[in-house]
Design a protein around this motif. Structure first.
Motif, PDB file in Angstrom:
ATOM      1  N   ALA A  16       0.519  -1.345  -0.463  1.00 17.27           N
ATOM      2  CA  ALA A  16       0.353   0.189   0.237  1.00 17.27           C
ATOM      3  C   ALA A  16       0.896   1.575   0.165  1.00 17.27           C
ATOM      4  O   ALA A  16       0.259   2.163  -0.157  1.00 17.27           O
ATOM      5  CB  ALA A  16      -1.183   0.084   0.988  1.00 17.27           C
ATOM      6  N   LEU A  17       2.039   1.586   0.831  1.00 14.46           N
ATOM      7  CA  LEU A  17       2.900   2.718   0.873  1.00 14.46           C
ATOM      8  C   LEU A  17       3.184   3.213  -0.413  1.00 14.46           C
ATOM      9  O   LEU A  17       3.772   3.868  -0.555  1.00 14.46           O
ATOM     10  CB  LEU A  17       3.473   2.284   2.300  1.00 14.46           C
ATOM     11  N   SER A  18       3.824   1.525  -1.190  1.00 17.59           N
ATOM     12  CA  SER A  18       4.288   1.919  -2.088  1.00 17.59           C
ATOM     13  C   SER A  18       3.265   2.620  -3.762  1.00 17.59           C
ATOM     14  O   SER A  18       3.848   3.351  -4.184  1.00 17.59           O
ATOM     15  CB  SER A  18       4.499  -0.111  -3.191  1.00 17.59           C
ATOM     16  N   THR A  19       2.387   1.903  -3.736  1.00 21.69           N
ATOM     17  CA  THR A  19       1.148   1.917  -4.490  1.00 21.69           C
ATOM     18  C   THR A  19       0.636   3.804  -3.779  1.00 21.69           C
ATOM     19  O   THR A  19       1.060   4.867  -4.873  1.00 21.69           O
ATOM     20  CB  THR A  19       0.003   1.618  -4.694  1.00 21.69           C
ATOM     21  N   LEU A  20       0.796   3.983  -2.518  1.00 23.26           N
ATOM     22  CA  LEU A  20       1.081   5.351  -3.098  1.00 23.26           C
ATOM     23  C   LEU A  20       1.743   6.516  -2.341  1.00 23.26           C
ATOM     24  O   LEU A  20       0.870   7.664  -3.058  1.00 23.26           O
ATOM     25  CB  LEU A  20       0.375   5.540  -0.714  1.00 23.26           C
ATOM     26  N   GLU A  21       2.849   5.954  -2.972  1.00 25.74           N
ATOM     27  CA  GLU A  21       4.107   7.250  -3.242  1.00 25.74           C
ATOM     28  C   GLU A  21       3.838   7.211  -4.349  1.00 25.74           C
ATOM     29  O   GLU A  21       4.228   8.326  -4.902  1.00 25.74           O
ATOM     30  CB  GLU A  21       4.953   5.768  -2.862  1.00 25.74           C
ATOM     31  N   ARG A  22       3.574   6.162  -5.207  1.00 27.49           N
ATOM     32  CA  ARG A  22       3.565   6.640  -7.016  1.00 27.49           C
ATOM     33  C   ARG A  22       2.840   7.118  -7.373  1.00 27.49           C
ATOM     34  O   ARG A  22       2.307   8.100  -7.803  1.00 27.49           O
ATOM     35  CB  ARG A  22       3.100   4.859  -7.417  1.00 27.49           C
ATOM     36  N   TRP A  23       0.528   7.238  -6.591  1.00 32.90           N
ATOM     37  CA  TRP A  23      -0.024   8.238  -6.746  1.00 32.90           C
ATOM     38  C   TRP A  23       0.622   9.565  -6.584  1.00 32.90           C
ATOM     39  O   TRP A  23       0.191  10.788  -6.505  1.00 32.90           O
ATOM     40  CB  TRP A  23      -0.747   7.583  -6.016  1.00 32.90           C
ATOM     41  N   LEU A  24       0.919   9.545  -5.708  1.00 32.32           N
ATOM     42  CA  LEU A  24       1.572  10.652  -4.549  1.00 32.32           C
ATOM     43  C   LEU A  24       2.601  11.578  -5.997  1.00 32.32           C
ATOM     44  O   LEU A  24       2.194  13.178  -6.506  1.00 32.32           O
ATOM     45  CB  LEU A  24       2.596  10.517  -3.159  1.00 32.32           C
ATOM     46  N   ALA A  25       3.245  10.528  -6.339  1.00 34.52           N
ATOM     47  CA  ALA A  25       4.092  11.598  -7.620  1.00 34.52           C
ATOM     48  C   ALA A  25       3.521  11.438  -8.603  1.00 34.52           C
ATOM     49  O   ALA A  25       3.842  12.565  -9.269  1.00 34.52           O
ATOM     50  CB  ALA A  25       4.865  10.200  -7.505  1.00 34.52           C
ATOM     51  N   ARG A  26       2.531  10.731  -8.976  1.00 34.72           N
ATOM     52  CA  ARG A  26       1.898  10.775 -10.905  1.00 34.72           C
ATOM     53  C   ARG A  26       0.882  10.787 -10.324  1.00 34.72           C
ATOM     54  O   ARG A  26       0.003  11.682 -11.665  1.00 34.72           O
ATOM     55  CB  ARG A  26       1.892   9.381 -11.602  1.00 34.72           C
ATOM     56  N   ARG A  27      -0.486  11.016  -8.978  1.00 35.08           N
ATOM     57  CA  ARG A  27      -1.793  10.720  -9.457  1.00 35.08           C
ATOM     58  C   ARG A  27      -2.651  10.851 -10.203  1.00 35.08           C
ATOM     59  O   ARG A  27      -3.544  10.703 -11.358  1.00 35.08           O
ATOM     60  CB  ARG A  27      -2.161  12.485  -9.623  1.00 35.08           C
ATOM     61  N   ARG A  28      -2.024   9.500 -11.282  1.00 39.77           N
ATOM     62  CA  ARG A  28      -2.856   8.128 -11.600  1.00 39.77           C
ATOM     63  C   ARG A  28      -3.806   7.315 -10.972  1.00 39.77           C
ATOM     64  O   ARG A  28      -4.293   7.258  -9.841  1.00 39.77           O
ATOM     65  CB  ARG A  28      -2.117   7.457 -11.794  1.00 39.77           C
ATOM     66  N   ARG A  29      -5.253   7.859 -10.981  1.00 39.84           N
ATOM     67  CA  ARG A  29      -6.055   6.906 -10.766  1.00 39.84           C
ATOM     68  C   ARG A  29      -5.752   5.948  -9.762  1.00 39.84           C
ATOM     69  O   ARG A  29      -6.585   5.404  -9.061  1.00 39.84           O
ATOM     70  CB  ARG A  29      -7.688   8.086 -12.019  1.00 39.84           C
ATOM     71  N   HIS A  30      -5.811   4.798 -11.197  1.00 40.68           N
ATOM     72  CA  HIS A  30      -5.571   3.623 -10.895  1.00 40.68           C
ATOM     73  C   HIS A  30      -4.828   3.190  -9.669  1.00 40.68           C
ATOM     74  O   HIS A  30      -5.078   2.083  -9.201  1.00 40.68           O
ATOM     75  CB  HIS A  30      -5.258   2.595 -12.120  1.00 40.68           C
TER      76      HIS A  30
END
Length: 222
Positions: A16-30
């Motif tokens: 979850a923290l890995s996907t959160l980090e990626r979402w914070l960096a790129r803001r991709r909905r998936h």
């Protein structure tokens, strides 16, 4: 069993923290949908850990049933829809999934307990709940797992055929992406195998093993 449940909790939190980090960096909905799913998965695993360590009660089982059997897989499937179908379809399905999950939350929280809960044994939904929560779990987990499995296999087929997945990094070989999707499909099947393992080990051990192995395989694919 407590160790396996704890391992599943820690792996899902790391995921979850890995996907959160990626979402914070790129803001991709998936990636946002996957992050929600994995935190819910961690909550379900933590509920199993609590039940295995200190014993089962009404609210520990309701938390395990809600987070582990109903809410987490639909958001994981929503991430697949967001990735493969695009944001327009994703927004529509986000509204549908969020509404249905809110309904299911109220259903489980308010559901009466119709049978005794053994302190040392993982309860079975059929012995504890009336039809509503059990139908919600069957539909949510079954339909969502099918979406994830089909989406992963379809993506792998496209990649093996030389067609890139939408949004895929151009620096990653198509074969590696295809293999990653097969890992995700395999991990989804393992997560669905907790009931099968009950014939080999008891219910709590079966769920704990399927959780930690399944989420680890999906994390490896990610």
């Amino acid at each position: 069993r407590a160790l396996m449940a704890a391992s599943a909790t820690l792996v899902s939190l790391a995921f979850a923290l890995s996907t959160l980090e990626r979402w914070l960096a790129r803001r991709r909905r998936h990636e946002a949908a996957w992050t929600i799913s994995l935190f819910l998965f961690a909550a379900g695993s933590a509920s199993l850990w609590l039940g295995a360590a200190v014993g089962w009660g009404e609210w520990s089982f309701k938390a395990f049933y809600l987070f582990g059997a109903i809410l987490n897989v639909p958001f994981l499937a929503l991430g697949t829809v967001e990735l493969l179908a695009g944001p327009n379809h994703g927004r529509r399905w986000m509204a549908i999934v969020a509404t249905l999950c809110a309904f299911c939350t109220g259903l489980v929280v308010s559901a009466p307990i119709i049978g005794p809960i053994d302190h040392d044994v993982l309860p079975q939904g059929r012995d504890v709940f009336e039809a509503g929560p059990r139908i919600a779990a069957a539909v949510a987990s079954g339909v969502a797992a099918t979406v994830i499995l089909v989406g992963a296999l379809w993506s792998s087929w496209r990649l093996f055929r030389g067609r890139k997945r939408p949004g895929a990094p151009t620096t990653v070989p198509a074969g590696r992406l295809a293999l990653a999707n097969l890992f995700i499909a395999g991990g989804t099947l393992v997560l669905s195998a907790g009931g099968v393992l009950n014939s080999v080990v008891d219910e709590m051990d079966g769920f704990a093993i399927s959780l930690v192995v399944g989420i680890s395989i999906i994390f490896a694919g990610f």
